[in-house]
Design a protein around this motif. Sequence first.
Motif, PDB file in Angstrom:
ATOM      1  N   ILE A 185     -72.571 -88.477  54.120  1.00 21.00           N
ATOM      2  CA  ILE A 185     -71.776 -89.600  53.616  1.00 21.00           C
ATOM      3  C   ILE A 185     -71.893 -89.565  52.103  1.00 21.00           C
ATOM      4  O   ILE A 185     -72.999 -89.694  51.555  1.00 21.00           O
ATOM      5  CB  ILE A 185     -72.309 -90.952  54.152  1.00 21.00           C
ATOM      6  N   ALA A 186     -70.754 -89.371  51.436  1.00 20.26           N
ATOM      7  CA  ALA A 186     -70.803 -89.298  49.972  1.00 20.26           C
ATOM      8  C   ALA A 186     -71.158 -90.673  49.416  1.00 20.26           C
ATOM      9  O   ALA A 186     -70.482 -91.659  49.717  1.00 20.26           O
ATOM     10  CB  ALA A 186     -69.461 -88.836  49.429  1.00 20.26           C
ATOM     11  N   PRO A 187     -72.232 -90.770  48.618  1.00 23.56           N
ATOM     12  CA  PRO A 187     -72.586 -92.062  48.016  1.00 23.56           C
ATOM     13  C   PRO A 187     -71.440 -92.589  47.156  1.00 23.56           C
ATOM     14  O   PRO A 187     -70.624 -91.827  46.639  1.00 23.56           O
ATOM     15  CB  PRO A 187     -73.812 -91.735  47.160  1.00 23.56           C
ATOM     16  N   GLN A 188     -71.406 -93.893  46.981  1.00 25.10           N
ATOM     17  CA  GLN A 188     -70.324 -94.519  46.214  1.00 25.10           C
ATOM     18  C   GLN A 188     -70.788 -95.038  44.855  1.00 25.10           C
ATOM     19  O   GLN A 188     -70.016 -95.659  44.143  1.00 25.10           O
ATOM     20  CB  GLN A 188     -69.726 -95.689  47.014  1.00 25.10           C
ATOM     21  N   SER A 189     -72.056 -94.805  44.520  1.00 20.45           N
ATOM     22  CA  SER A 189     -72.555 -95.331  43.240  1.00 20.45           C
ATOM     23  C   SER A 189     -73.507 -94.318  42.612  1.00 20.45           C
ATOM     24  O   SER A 189     -74.022 -93.423  43.286  1.00 20.45           O
ATOM     25  CB  SER A 189     -73.328 -96.629  43.473  1.00 20.45           C
ATOM     26  N   ARG A 190     -73.760 -94.505  41.319  1.00 18.65           N
ATOM     27  CA  ARG A 190     -74.722 -93.637  40.635  1.00 18.65           C
ATOM     28  C   ARG A 190     -76.085 -93.709  41.313  1.00 18.65           C
ATOM     29  O   ARG A 190     -76.719 -92.691  41.600  1.00 18.65           O
ATOM     30  CB  ARG A 190     -74.847 -94.085  39.159  1.00 18.65           C
ATOM     31  N   ALA A 191     -76.533 -94.945  41.607  1.00 21.34           N
ATOM     32  CA  ALA A 191     -77.856 -95.105  42.218  1.00 21.34           C
ATOM     33  C   ALA A 191     -77.903 -94.405  43.586  1.00 21.34           C
ATOM     34  O   ALA A 191     -78.921 -93.817  43.965  1.00 21.34           O
ATOM     35  CB  ALA A 191     -78.188 -96.585  42.354  1.00 21.34           C
ATOM     36  N   GLY A 192     -76.771 -94.455  44.291  1.00 21.00           N
ATOM     37  CA  GLY A 192     -76.723 -93.805  45.607  1.00 21.00           C
ATOM     38  C   GLY A 192     -76.863 -92.293  45.488  1.00 21.00           C
ATOM     39  O   GLY A 192     -77.597 -91.647  46.253  1.00 21.00           O
ATOM     40  N   TRP A 193     -76.187 -91.706  44.514  1.00 23.16           N
ATOM     41  CA  TRP A 193     -76.299 -90.249  44.310  1.00 23.16           C
ATOM     42  C   TRP A 193     -77.722 -89.881  43.885  1.00 23.16           C
ATOM     43  O   TRP A 193     -78.274 -88.870  44.333  1.00 23.16           O
ATOM     44  CB  TRP A 193     -75.298 -89.775  43.254  1.00 23.16           C
ATOM     45  N   ALA A 194     -78.306 -90.720  43.024  1.00 21.47           N
ATOM     46  CA  ALA A 194     -79.671 -90.422  42.554  1.00 21.47           C
ATOM     47  C   ALA A 194     -80.639 -90.477  43.729  1.00 21.47           C
ATOM     48  O   ALA A 194     -81.506 -89.605  43.884  1.00 21.47           O
ATOM     49  CB  ALA A 194     -80.074 -91.410  41.463  1.00 21.47           C
ATOM     50  N   SER A 195     -80.500 -91.492  44.596  1.00 18.84           N
ATOM     51  CA  SER A 195     -81.467 -91.524  45.702  1.00 18.84           C
ATOM     52  C   SER A 195     -81.183 -90.439  46.716  1.00 18.84           C
ATOM     53  O   SER A 195     -82.118 -89.942  47.362  1.00 18.84           O
ATOM     54  CB  SER A 195     -81.602 -92.898  46.345  1.00 18.84           C
ATOM     55  N   LEU A 196     -79.916 -89.992  46.840  1.00 21.88           N
ATOM     56  CA  LEU A 196     -79.662 -88.840  47.729  1.00 21.88           C
ATOM     57  C   LEU A 196     -80.398 -87.606  47.184  1.00 21.88           C
ATOM     58  O   LEU A 196     -81.062 -86.878  47.941  1.00 21.88           O
ATOM     59  CB  LEU A 196     -78.159 -88.559  47.833  1.00 21.88           C
ATOM     60  N   MET A 197     -80.302 -87.382  45.875  1.00 19.09           N
ATOM     61  CA  MET A 197     -80.992 -86.207  45.317  1.00 19.09           C
ATOM     62  C   MET A 197     -82.502 -86.316  45.551  1.00 19.09           C
ATOM     63  O   MET A 197     -83.155 -85.344  45.943  1.00 19.09           O
ATOM     64  CB  MET A 197     -80.686 -86.072  43.816  1.00 19.09           C
ATOM     65  N   GLN A 198     -83.038 -87.501  45.354  1.00 14.89           N
ATOM     66  CA  GLN A 198     -84.485 -87.683  45.570  1.00 14.89           C
ATOM     67  C   GLN A 198     -84.834 -87.420  47.040  1.00 14.89           C
ATOM     68  O   GLN A 198     -85.797 -86.708  47.343  1.00 14.89           O
ATOM     69  CB  GLN A 198     -84.891 -89.100  45.181  1.00 14.89           C
ATOM     70  N   SER A 199     -84.000 -87.932  47.960  1.00 14.52           N
ATOM     71  CA  SER A 199     -84.324 -87.783  49.392  1.00 14.52           C
ATOM     72  C   SER A 199     -84.190 -86.330  49.845  1.00 14.52           C
ATOM     73  O   SER A 199     -84.840 -85.914  50.799  1.00 14.52           O
ATOM     74  CB  SER A 199     -83.429 -88.692  50.239  1.00 14.52           C
ATOM     75  N   LEU A 200     -83.371 -85.547  49.135  1.00 12.54           N
ATOM     76  CA  LEU A 200     -83.233 -84.124  49.492  1.00 12.54           C
ATOM     77  C   LEU A 200     -84.415 -83.295  48.982  1.00 12.54           C
ATOM     78  O   LEU A 200     -84.544 -82.118  49.326  1.00 12.54           O
ATOM     79  CB  LEU A 200     -81.924 -83.563  48.905  1.00 12.54           C
ATOM     80  N   GLY A 201     -85.257 -83.882  48.159  1.00 15.58           N
ATOM     81  CA  GLY A 201     -86.436 -83.164  47.652  1.00 15.58           C
ATOM     82  C   GLY A 201     -86.121 -82.206  46.518  1.00 15.58           C
ATOM     83  O   GLY A 201     -86.906 -81.298  46.224  1.00 15.58           O
ATOM     84  N   ILE A 202     -84.967 -82.412  45.868  1.00 17.37           N
ATOM     85  CA  ILE A 202     -84.584 -81.522  44.751  1.00 17.37           C
ATOM     86  C   ILE A 202     -85.466 -81.840  43.540  1.00 17.37           C
ATOM     87  O   ILE A 202     -85.655 -82.995  43.179  1.00 17.37           O
ATOM     88  CB  ILE A 202     -83.087 -81.728  44.404  1.00 17.37           C
ATOM     89  N   LYS A 203     -86.005 -80.783  42.934  1.00 20.91           N
ATOM     90  CA  LYS A 203     -86.813 -80.994  41.729  1.00 20.91           C
ATOM     91  C   LYS A 203     -86.027 -80.686  40.461  1.00 20.91           C
ATOM     92  O   LYS A 203     -86.299 -81.263  39.413  1.00 20.91           O
ATOM     93  CB  LYS A 203     -88.073 -80.118  41.774  1.00 20.91           C
ATOM     94  N   GLY A 204     -85.120 -79.725  40.564  1.00 21.36           N
ATOM     95  CA  GLY A 204     -84.417 -79.368  39.347  1.00 21.36           C
ATOM     96  C   GLY A 204     -83.084 -78.695  39.613  1.00 21.36           C
ATOM     97  O   GLY A 204     -82.775 -78.286  40.739  1.00 21.36           O
ATOM     98  N   VAL A 205     -82.298 -78.591  38.538  1.00 19.86           N
ATOM     99  CA  VAL A 205     -80.953 -78.021  38.593  1.00 19.86           C
ATOM    100  C   VAL A 205     -80.788 -77.061  37.419  1.00 19.86           C
ATOM    101  O   VAL A 205     -80.941 -77.476  36.264  1.00 19.86           O
ATOM    102  CB  VAL A 205     -79.872 -79.133  38.467  1.00 19.86           C
TER     103      VAL A 205
END
Length: 474
Positions: A185-205
């Motif tokens: 489910i594509a997040p609809q807000s900046r905070a939503g995208w940020a917490s998706l990245m955190q929940s995926l365990g991504i450390k860097g890009v």
Amino acid sequence: MTVPAQVHASFDGPMVMIGFGSIGRGTLPLILRHIAIDPAQITVIEPLSDFAPILADHGIAHVPLALTPENLEPTLTALFPNGRGMVVNLSVDVDSIEIMLLCQHLGVMYLDTVIEPWPGFYFDSPLPNKDRTNYPLREKVRGLGKNYVGGPTSISCCGANPGMVSWLLKEAMLHLAADMGQPIIAPQSRAGWASLMQSLGIKGVHVAERDTQISARPRPAGVFVNTWSVDGLLSEGYQPAELGWGTHEKRLPANGHAFDDGAGYAIWIDRAGADTRVRSWCPDVGPQFGYVVTHNEALSISDYYTVWQGDKAAFRPTCHYAYHPCPDAILSLHEINGSGQLPREKHILTSDEIVSGGDDLGVLIYGHAKGALWYGSRLSNDRARALAPYQNATGMQVTSSVLAAIVWAIENPNAGFVEADEMDHALCLGVQRPYLGRIEAHYTDWTPLSHRINRFAEDGDATDPWQFVNFLAV
Ligand code: NAD
């Protein structure tokens, strides 16, 4: 291979393009192909007349002028008599922030691909290195934007990178989420995208790019050859290296410095980006070196994906450019890093000069349970040449991003100051996808500690492969 001339938007105000270099020349045919606009409404401000016949052929007005602090305001004001229209700034050496502010006062939309200052910032500057970074430039734009909420749309830094890579990052995260069995489910807000990245365990890009385009003609000594603006690469390449700084990082690299003002989402290294190498990974070759050339997306992505708990950053990814330019540009950089002198001549390779190669440009998202995922555009020069005139593979990735940004601006005319992270990634990629070659996803078990020819004493952290000090090669 042609792209259907689908009209994505209509525009009936004046459109002023500033700069008609490699990106301007490539963007114009895309505008004429995909935006319903009367060519008589378009004006190009460009001091050089070399490519003026292209403009004349299309019935487009040419103002042969170099913009300066003195003539900027009267020139643009005269071109927008009715308080509406759009500036597409694809120049070097013209201050982006001054144009952005003028556009707000004129009621005109604006977009650029880099925050460009007037001459004197990049070279022969009295400023200390810390102040020649992109952090203060971006902080200034973000700060000013707060005064123009709901004003005419003003898009900062929207080419391929910065720009398109922010849209690819969102698609990459949804791809990774699906492969990890998480609901897509594509997040609809900046905070939503940020917490998706955190929940995926991504450390860097990493914005991980490899340009393999070569010409049949060997590069003459003293000539700086590149596949896009030589001035642009020199300017950003000799700013200090700079990166968004993740919350998982344990310590600064040698000569690394935090910024002591603003939200502090970035660090800078007291060394030229074009002389600062990191280990990275791209699908064509696998492990490779890239340069940590400072770019707005390294800052905007780390800022955008910060998860805040009160005023404390609970999560933030590291983000930086890891750029392997075309072979001739690598040689050119090597030459001027050694000589300490700017080149005597500059040359941008055209699609007709290039005999093979292309550009792989994407995001390498790392540190999660599946290791690292590269996701991006793989475009050959042959394909780019067949898709549209006046551009190589690198140019095509940039100009199609500019087209997408123009379409988004027309659909969202009162968005105020925005960056690519804040735009609709699906809409924008939808516009430019026909021009991107293959969009591919590649997983790899590579880490910056995994491939070494012999082992030597080096700064690093064996307990966590994803620490920046392991990527950095000195
Ligand atoms: P280029 O060097 O080919 O062209 C720049 C043009 O600006 C030149 O034609 C030059 O004559 C013109 N110019 C110089 N001074 C001017 C002035 N005072 N007034 C008006 N025009 C002036 O560069 P390019 O490859 O076309 O790139 C254009 C811009 O886009 C550069 O700033 C570059 O850094 C940026 N860029 C961004 C991306 C991205 O992905 N975000 C990618 C490529 C280029």
